[in-house]
Every structure is written in C-alpha cells, then in structure tokens.
Write a protein that holds these residues in place. Structure first.
Motif, PDB file in Angstrom:
ATOM      1  N   SER A 101       0.614   7.922 -12.154  1.00 57.74           N
ATOM      2  CA  SER A 101       1.326   8.694 -13.172  1.00 57.74           C
ATOM      3  C   SER A 101       2.692   9.160 -12.692  1.00 57.74           C
ATOM      4  N   LEU A 102       3.680   9.003 -13.571  1.00 60.19           N
ATOM      5  CA  LEU A 102       5.025   9.506 -13.307  1.00 60.19           C
ATOM      6  C   LEU A 102       5.226  10.870 -13.968  1.00 60.19           C
ATOM      7  N   ASP A 103       4.133  11.617 -14.101  1.00 63.12           N
ATOM      8  CA  ASP A 103       4.233  12.989 -14.580  1.00 63.12           C
ATOM      9  C   ASP A 103       4.812  13.874 -13.487  1.00 63.12           C
ATOM     10  N   SER A 104       5.302  15.030 -13.882  1.00 67.54           N
ATOM     11  CA  SER A 104       5.814  15.994 -12.908  1.00 67.54           C
ATOM     12  C   SER A 104       5.052  17.314 -12.961  1.00 67.54           C
ATOM     13  N   LYS A 105       4.152  17.445 -13.942  1.00 70.96           N
ATOM     14  CA  LYS A 105       3.351  18.669 -14.066  1.00 70.96           C
ATOM     15  C   LYS A 105       1.871  18.320 -14.104  1.00 70.96           C
ATOM     16  N   ASN A 112      -7.340  13.469 -20.309  1.00 65.08           N
ATOM     17  CA  ASN A 112      -8.418  13.866 -21.218  1.00 65.08           C
ATOM     18  C   ASN A 112      -8.172  13.375 -22.648  1.00 65.08           C
ATOM     19  N   ASP A 113      -6.944  13.556 -23.135  1.00 71.21           N
ATOM     20  CA  ASP A 113      -6.640  13.182 -24.515  1.00 71.21           C
ATOM     21  C   ASP A 113      -6.774  11.684 -24.752  1.00 71.21           C
ATOM     22  N   LEU A 114      -6.474  10.881 -23.728  1.00 65.56           N
ATOM     23  CA  LEU A 114      -6.450   9.424 -23.878  1.00 65.56           C
ATOM     24  C   LEU A 114      -7.738   8.760 -23.392  1.00 65.56           C
ATOM     25  N   ASN A 115      -8.731   9.569 -23.056  1.00 69.18           N
ATOM     26  CA  ASN A 115     -10.049   9.055 -22.638  1.00 69.18           C
ATOM     27  C   ASN A 115      -9.959   8.143 -21.413  1.00 69.18           C
ATOM     28  N   ILE A 116      -9.123   8.529 -20.464  1.00 70.23           N
ATOM     29  CA  ILE A 116      -8.963   7.750 -19.232  1.00 70.23           C
ATOM     30  C   ILE A 116     -10.075   8.123 -18.264  1.00 70.23           C
ATOM     31  N   THR A 117     -10.817   7.125 -17.808  1.00 67.16           N
ATOM     32  CA  THR A 117     -11.949   7.383 -16.911  1.00 67.16           C
ATOM     33  C   THR A 117     -11.806   6.677 -15.564  1.00 67.16           C
ATOM     34  N   TRP A 118     -10.700   5.996 -15.344  1.00 66.80           N
ATOM     35  CA  TRP A 118     -10.510   5.288 -14.079  1.00 66.80           C
ATOM     36  C   TRP A 118      -9.706   6.154 -13.104  1.00 66.80           C
ATOM     37  N   PRO A 119      -9.660   5.765 -11.834  1.00 69.30           N
ATOM     38  CA  PRO A 119      -8.954   6.552 -10.823  1.00 69.30           C
ATOM     39  C   PRO A 119      -7.487   6.770 -11.170  1.00 69.30           C
ATOM     40  N   GLN A 120      -7.014   7.964 -10.828  1.00 67.35           N
ATOM     41  CA  GLN A 120      -5.636   8.339 -11.120  1.00 67.35           C
ATOM     42  C   GLN A 120      -4.959   8.880  -9.863  1.00 67.35           C
ATOM     43  N   LEU A 121      -3.701   8.474  -9.669  1.00 62.31           N
ATOM     44  CA  LEU A 121      -2.907   8.933  -8.537  1.00 62.31           C
ATOM     45  C   LEU A 121      -1.557   9.444  -9.042  1.00 62.31           C
ATOM     46  N   SER A 122      -0.991  10.441  -8.353  1.00 65.67           N
ATOM     47  CA  SER A 122       0.356  10.910  -8.666  1.00 65.67           C
ATOM     48  C   SER A 122       0.846  11.823  -7.550  1.00 65.67           C
ATOM     49  N   ASP A 123       2.164  11.829  -7.350  1.00 68.79           N
ATOM     50  CA  ASP A 123       2.760  12.819  -6.448  1.00 68.79           C
ATOM     51  C   ASP A 123       3.553  13.848  -7.248  1.00 68.79           C
ATOM     52  N   LEU A 124       3.429  13.760  -8.589  1.00 70.66           N
ATOM     53  CA  LEU A 124       4.064  14.703  -9.506  1.00 70.66           C
ATOM     54  C   LEU A 124       5.576  14.811  -9.273  1.00 70.66           C
ATOM     55  N   GLN A 125       6.188  13.681  -8.992  1.00 70.80           N
ATOM     56  CA  GLN A 125       7.624  13.628  -8.760  1.00 70.80           C
ATOM     57  C   GLN A 125       8.380  12.915  -9.874  1.00 70.80           C
ATOM     58  N   GLY A 126       7.707  12.693 -11.013  1.00 73.11           N
ATOM     59  CA  GLY A 126       8.372  12.043 -12.133  1.00 73.11           C
ATOM     60  C   GLY A 126       8.894  10.672 -11.758  1.00 73.11           C
ATOM     61  N   TRP A 127      10.156  10.409 -12.120  1.00 71.16           N
ATOM     62  CA  TRP A 127      10.762   9.106 -11.836  1.00 71.16           C
ATOM     63  C   TRP A 127      11.002   8.882 -10.350  1.00 71.16           C
ATOM     64  N   LYS A 128      10.828   9.919  -9.537  1.00 70.85           N
ATOM     65  CA  LYS A 128      10.963   9.759  -8.086  1.00 70.85           C
ATOM     66  C   LYS A 128       9.626   9.438  -7.419  1.00 70.85           C
ATOM     67  N   ASP A 176       0.828  -1.203   0.000  1.00 68.92           N
ATOM     68  CA  ASP A 176       0.000   0.000   0.000  1.00 68.92           C
ATOM     69  C   ASP A 176       0.866   1.259   0.000  1.00 68.92           C
ATOM     70  N   PHE A 177       0.325   2.354  -0.472  1.00 67.03           N
ATOM     71  CA  PHE A 177       0.995   3.652  -0.376  1.00 67.03           C
ATOM     72  C   PHE A 177      -0.032   4.774  -0.496  1.00 67.03           C
ATOM     73  N   PRO A 178       0.230   5.928   0.161  1.00 67.43           N
ATOM     74  CA  PRO A 178      -0.664   7.087   0.037  1.00 67.43           C
ATOM     75  C   PRO A 178      -0.250   7.958  -1.139  1.00 67.43           C
ATOM     76  N   MET A 179      -1.226   8.622  -1.760  1.00 63.12           N
ATOM     77  CA  MET A 179      -0.922   9.514  -2.881  1.00 63.12           C
ATOM     78  C   MET A 179      -2.170  10.323  -3.199  1.00 63.12           C
ATOM     79  N   LYS A 180      -1.997  11.477  -3.778  1.00 62.19           N
ATOM     80  CA  LYS A 180      -3.138  12.323  -4.112  1.00 62.19           C
ATOM     81  C   LYS A 180      -3.725  11.939  -5.467  1.00 62.19           C
ATOM     82  N   ASP A 181      -5.056  12.133  -5.580  1.00 61.00           N
ATOM     83  CA  ASP A 181      -5.698  11.918  -6.873  1.00 61.00           C
ATOM     84  C   ASP A 181      -5.593  13.189  -7.699  1.00 61.00           C
ATOM     85  N   VAL A 182      -6.186  13.182  -8.879  1.00 56.33           N
ATOM     86  CA  VAL A 182      -6.029  14.309  -9.799  1.00 56.33           C
ATOM     87  C   VAL A 182      -6.655  15.593  -9.270  1.00 56.33           C
TER      88      VAL A 182
END
Length: 372
Positions: free
Chosen positions: A300-304, A313-329, A240-246
C-alpha cells in the motif's frame, strides 16, 4: 515611362525577396472574463522560463507575429494569477493552455477548457487525435451516474465499460505516437501518457524514435526509467524488500514470494479510485485460486494507518498487506520503479517475474495458465 515601370516592379520584387518568412497566430479565447488579459507564449517544458512574447485579448481574440529559424515547441497560456495552473487528462493541456509546434506559418489557436492550435500538418494531426479521444471520454461521462448506482450489477457493468474506454484511449495514443514518431508533438503526447502506456509499448516507441522525438523535454527521464526497469523486467527474479504488515510486524516480500506459489504483488492505495475499482476482481480471483497455490501480496502507498486499515476492511481484502506508510515514497515501489497505481507484478512459483500490469480478466487468465 515603360522603363520606370519596369524599375519600380523590380524594386518591389527586391523588397519582397528581402522579407523574411514569418509566423502569424490568430487566436480566440472563449471566456469573457479573460477580456483584456494577456496571453503569453513560453518555451515548452521549462517551468522557470520567462515568456517569449505576449498578446492582449481584445474582443475575444489575440494575435502573435514573428519569425522562427526552425520548428520548436511552444505553449500559449495565461499567467497563473489569471488562470490557475491545472492539469488535463492524458493527451490534453490544462484549461486555456495549448502546446504546439511553432514554425513560419499561419496558425489558428483556440483557448478554452480544451484548447488546440491548427494550421500545419504536425499541429493538425494532434488536434485530430485529441478530437477522437475527447469523443471517447465524452462517452465515459455518460457512465458516471451508473458508476454511483446502488445496483451492484449495473455499477460493475459501468465500471467495465469505463475501463474498456480507458484502454481504447491508450491504444489510440500508442497508435498515434507510432504513426507520428517524427512529430515533436507526439513526444508531448507520449510524455502525457507515460503512466498509461504499457512498459513494452514505451520501449518499442522509443526504439523507433529519432532525435526530434527524443529531444522533447521529459523524454530523457522516461528513457532513463525504462532502462532502470530492466532490472525488474519480465524474466528477472523478484527483488526483495523489508516492510511492516498491517499489525506492525516486520516482514519481507520473500516471506511470500518464491515459496512455491504463484504470487501477485499489487501496489495500491486506499485513496486510489482505479485501485478500488479493480479490487472486487482481485477478491474473486483470490477466492477461486487461493487453495490451488495462488497468493496476493498488497503493497500500500497509503500514508495513514487508519485509512489503510479502512481500505482493507471496506474492500474485503483478506490477503497479506505491507506498507511503510510513506505514500509515493514507498521503498518497495521505488525498487520496482512504480510511478502509477494500480501496478501489478505476477511472479511464478520460483520467484521469476512472468507478467506486469495485468488487470481485470487478464489476471485470472494468466493465473489459471500458471497453475495448470
């Protein structure tokens, strides 16, 4: 006179016997702009090492001579001021760069956009392997135009062919490494395919490898990672791990996993082309099985934030999303030892990992099996 001839012959034989065996490398450089520049020989795998030797390119050729006590890995390349550092596809060095096994033999080197050294069985084996995968990748190049097509059906077909060639290249690499497990260069190939080779294949290859293979720079780090991966291996409970949603709300992976649904954890990023190619398949699987007890959680390993939201939005993703916006970290990716994306982990209704790194049709097949 006859006695003097015998003595002279004996002296020549003594001189010949006293000469140490050595190596000769004759090379060509297929770029006139590199005329008069130095080719350097370095120990393989040590970025800080000083060059062992150098040779000037003259009329498109260069040569090295010396002696070597035992076979070792070496790299031929120019200084970074002359040829900036570059990285080739898995199995290849950068441009005008060649890694090879140096031993007391006559070797031939070709430095070009794709480089090789031949002249001994170990070097010849890798050159032949590279020739095969280069041919396969050349076939991929013929698909580039179709990949940009506005015809969705043609584009999808090209994507499937492209991915199939990718898989075939990895299969070829796995077979080559297994068949040449005592060749130090197979360790170099193994290291370069570390992101592509499946985890179970890596474990099997390491298990049969000897000291020559394991002593190749970089292999010990791979072995350490494989050991760490056992904590999140198939058959283990999810971590398990904590993380923020979109929307910035605090979540945990356990909000979705281990709740009676089959869940695919998808590590991805909006900037990742293979992730984007895979996403239409996930969209279809989600539509087909969501109502039957299937969920996807994207990490997501996005940073922005903006790029992440646009990708959703572009990829029509409708399921839950999590990220800490830290890229590869990304902290979740670190817990699961993710070093390439897309990286998928399939978890059953009880929270047990049942499969990893499924893609394409394999995801749908496994999900259908688990939801029977």
């Amino acid at each position: 006179m006859k006695k003097m001839l015998v003595l002279a012959t004996s002296a020549l034989m003594l001189v010949a016997c006293s000469e140490k065996p050595g190596y000769e490398i004759t090379g060509t450089v297929n770029n006139p702009a590199l005329e008069g520049k130095c080719v350097y020989m370095y120990p393989y795998g040590d970025a800080e090492a000083a060059p062992i030797d150098s040779a000037v390119v003259t009329n498109g050729s260069f040569a090295f001579k010396g002696t070597q006590d035992s076979a070792v890995l070496r790299t031929l390349k120019f200084s970074e001021e002359v040829v900036p550092r570059s990285y080739g596809p898995a199995g290849e060095s950068g441009i005008f760069t060649a890694t090879f096994v140096l031993s007391n033999a006559k070797l031939q080197a070709t430095l070009d956009s794709l480089s090789d050294v031949t002249g001994t069985p170990d070097n010849d084996a890798v050159a032949a392997f590279r020739k095969e995968i280069r041919s396969m990748r050349a076939e991929q190049e013929t698909l580039v135009a179709a990949l940009k097509s506005e015809d969705e059906a043609a584009k999808r077909e090209a994507e499937q062919k492209y991915d199939a060639i990718d898989r075939a290249v990895v299969d070829k690499a796995e077979a080559f490494i297994g068949e040449n497990i005592n060749n130090a260069l197979s360790g170099v190939v193994f290291y370069s395919f570390r992101y592509e080779l499946p985890e179970d294949a890596q474990n099997q290859l390491v298990a049969k490898a000897g000291d020559v293979f394991k002593s190749v720079p970089g292999i010990s780090q791979i072995m350490e990672r494989l050991e760490n991966l056992k904590t999140v291996a198939v058959g283990k409970k999810f971590t398990d791990f904590p993380m923020k949603d979109v929307n910035g709300k605090d979540r945990k992976l356990s909000d979705y996993v281990g709740k009676g649904k089959v869940v695919l954890i998808d590590f991805w990023a909006s900037w990742c082309p293979p992730c984007r190619r895979e996403m239409p398949n996930l969209v279809e699987v989600y539509k087909q099985y969501k109502a039957k007890g299937f969920e996807i959680v994207g990490v997501s390993l996005d940073s922005k934030q903006e790029a992440w939201e646009k990708g959703i939005n572009d990829l029509n993703i409708t399921w839950p999303q999590l990220s800490d916006l830290q890229g590869w970290k990304n902290s979740g990716a670190a817990l699961y030892y993710v070093n390439s994306i897309p990286h998928t982990i399939l978890v059953d209704k009880d929270g047990t990992i049942v499969a990893k790194n499924l893609h394409g049709e394999d995801i749908e097949a496994k999900v259908a099996e688990l939801l029977k």
